[in-house]
Scaffold this motif. Structure first.
Motif, short mmCIF file in Angstrom:
data_model
loop_
_atom_site.label_atom_id
_atom_site.label_comp_id
_atom_site.label_asym_id
_atom_site.label_seq_id
_atom_site.Cartn_x
_atom_site.Cartn_y
_atom_site.Cartn_z
N LYS A 107 -2.97 2.66 5.94
CA LYS A 107 -3.15 2.74 4.49
C LYS A 107 -1.99 3.52 3.89
O LYS A 107 -1.86 4.73 4.11
N ILE A 108 -1.16 2.82 3.14
CA ILE A 108 0.00 3.45 2.51
C ILE A 108 -0.35 3.87 1.09
O ILE A 108 -0.92 3.10 0.31
N ILE A 109 0.00 5.10 0.76
CA ILE A 109 -0.03 5.59 -0.61
C ILE A 109 1.42 5.69 -1.05
O ILE A 109 2.20 6.45 -0.47
N PHE A 110 1.79 4.92 -2.03
CA PHE A 110 3.18 4.85 -2.48
C PHE A 110 3.32 5.58 -3.80
O PHE A 110 2.62 5.27 -4.78
N ASP A 111 4.20 6.58 -3.85
CA ASP A 111 4.37 7.41 -5.04
C ASP A 111 5.80 7.30 -5.55
O ASP A 111 6.75 7.43 -4.77
N PHE A 112 5.95 7.03 -6.85
CA PHE A 112 7.30 7.04 -7.42
C PHE A 112 7.28 7.50 -8.87
O PHE A 112 6.31 7.31 -9.59
N ASP A 113 8.37 8.15 -9.26
CA ASP A 113 8.46 8.78 -10.59
C ASP A 113 9.75 8.43 -11.32
O ASP A 113 10.16 9.14 -12.23
N ASP A 114 10.39 7.37 -10.91
CA ASP A 114 11.58 6.84 -11.57
C ASP A 114 11.52 5.32 -11.48
O ASP A 114 10.79 4.77 -10.64
N ALA A 115 12.34 4.66 -12.29
CA ALA A 115 12.43 3.20 -12.24
C ALA A 115 13.33 2.79 -11.07
O ALA A 115 14.41 2.23 -11.25
N ILE A 116 12.86 3.07 -9.86
CA ILE A 116 13.71 2.95 -8.67
C ILE A 116 13.99 1.50 -8.28
O ILE A 116 14.76 1.26 -7.35
N TRP A 117 13.39 0.54 -8.99
CA TRP A 117 13.72 -0.87 -8.73
C TRP A 117 14.99 -1.28 -9.48
O TRP A 117 15.48 -2.39 -9.30
N LEU A 118 15.54 -0.35 -10.29
CA LEU A 118 16.75 -0.62 -11.05
C LEU A 118 17.94 0.12 -10.43
O LEU A 118 17.79 1.26 -9.99
N PRO A 119 19.12 -0.49 -10.41
CA PRO A 119 20.31 0.23 -9.95
C PRO A 119 20.61 1.40 -10.87
O PRO A 119 20.47 1.29 -12.09
N ASN A 120 21.00 2.53 -10.29
CA ASN A 120 21.37 3.71 -11.08
C ASN A 120 22.51 4.43 -10.38
O ASN A 120 22.31 5.45 -9.74
#
Length: 355
Positions: A107-120
């Motif tokens: 069971k994966i809990i995935f946490d993110f707090d930026d638009a990390i699917w976009l190049p930066n």
């Protein structure tokens, strides 16, 4: 219950990891949960990661990180949940996440707090940007048991791939850490900003406003970061960020800044700087972008700005009115305690670990 936290950086080093993972660990301990933190980067690799050159050390650190992730696979059967903050590996395919979810059935809990699917891309991460696999974020969302998103913009993205999404803002411990209030009647007015090398360039958005303000008033611009800003301002004073002195340095501010550009990446930001200011009784003056609009109550705990003229007007108003700074600071502190504190979101965090 046993939880494996798959994180990027050594403990205590990165703000995102400290506030979205590390500060929650005592809450799990109170519930009798045991956990392990597994950083990708070693302390020695982290020390040079965002510095120019040091290519050999960075390559060694990258190889070492991938090796540690391979070895970690053999320990997955020991854990009930695999909590992944942002990504398991900084470059390449999401092979670790796929194996954990599909091969090991964890069971994966995935946490993110930026638009990390976009190049930066920045000058500090340009060397690795070409190896990034940005669209892996959607795949990890699909494979996850639950997703923890830092704001509504990120939540809407995650919902396209998985209905099990929890909105968990980046919060502050207002009882044990952010529990002081700025005294606003000071001889010198300090306008401040805190951040990192990745967000330092945003201060350039305010350079004309601050130059104009300098022509009329005497103040100090206090910048706390791991990299000095390139600004033509006589009021600028730079301080290297240190975890041990972070709160006391912030308490030097009378007014806190959070400028953001109107970009898709900036919409993914979680207004954390503004929350830090308000939690300590410091009015926040912010761009009207992304989560800032929800985090700051305009005219009550700070100001939301969309033009240079608005920035100048609101900064001047706060500069000239210590009583207003004090009342706004108190309102902001109460707002954060009610809506953006660790105590207010305790159950939200624990809900991630329900079956």
């Amino acid at each position: 219950m046993r939880v494996l936290f798959v994180v990027s950086y050594p403990v205590g080093q990165a703000a995102s990891q400290r506030y979205r993972v590390e500060q929650w660990l005592p809450v799990l301990e109170e519930r009798g949960v045991t956990y392990t933190l597994a950083p990708f980067w070693s302390q020695s690799a982290w020390a040079v990661l965002y510095k120019p050159n040091h290519y050999w050390q960075k390559i060694v650190g990258l190889v070492s990180g991938f090796t540690s992730r391979l070895l970690l696979l053999f320990k997955l059967p020991l854990y009930d949940f695999i909590f992944i903050h942002r990504e398991a590996t900084p470059v390449g395919l999401p092979w670790f996440e796929w194996l954990a979810a599909k091969a090991f059935r964890k069971k994966i809990i995935f946490d993110f707090d930026d638009a990390i699917w976009l190049p930066n891309t920045t000058s500090e991460n340009n060397w690795a940007a070409k190896l990034k696999w940005h669209h892996k974020t959607g795949s990890i969302c699909r494979w996850s048991h639950k997703i923890s998103s830092g704001n509504g913009y990120l939540r809407n993205y995650a919902l396209k791939y998985n209905p099990e999404v929890v909105l968990l803002p980046s919060v502050l411990d207002t009882e044990n850490h952010y529990n002081e209030q700025k005294k606003q009647h000071t001889q010198e007015v300090v306008i401040g900003w805190i951040g990192s090398h990745s967000t330092v360039p945003y201060l350039q958005l305010l350079e004309p406003v601050l130059q104009r303000l300098e022509q009329q008033y005497k103040f100090k611009l206090y910048v706390i970061a791991d990299k000095a800003p390139q600004l033509q301002l006589k009021s600028l004073e730079f301080k290297v960020w240190q975890k041990e002195t972070e709160v006391q340095e912030l308490l030097q501010f009378n007014i806190g800044l959070m400028p953001l550009p109107e970009t898709e990446w900036a919409k993914g930001k979680c207004a954390f700087k503004a929350l830090q200011y308000m939690a300590l009784g410091i009015p926040a003056v912010v761009s009207g972008v992304g989560a800032n609009v929800q985090a700051v109550v305009h005219g009550t705990s700070g100001y939301i700005c969309t033009t240079e003229q608005e920035w100048y007007k609101h900064l001047e108003t706060l500069f000239l009115n210590p009583e207003m700074r004090s009342s706004m600071g108190g309102a902001g502190q109460a707002w954060v305690r009610q809506h953006y504190s660790l105590q207010a979101h305790r159950q939200t965090f624990l809900s991630l670990f329900s079956l």
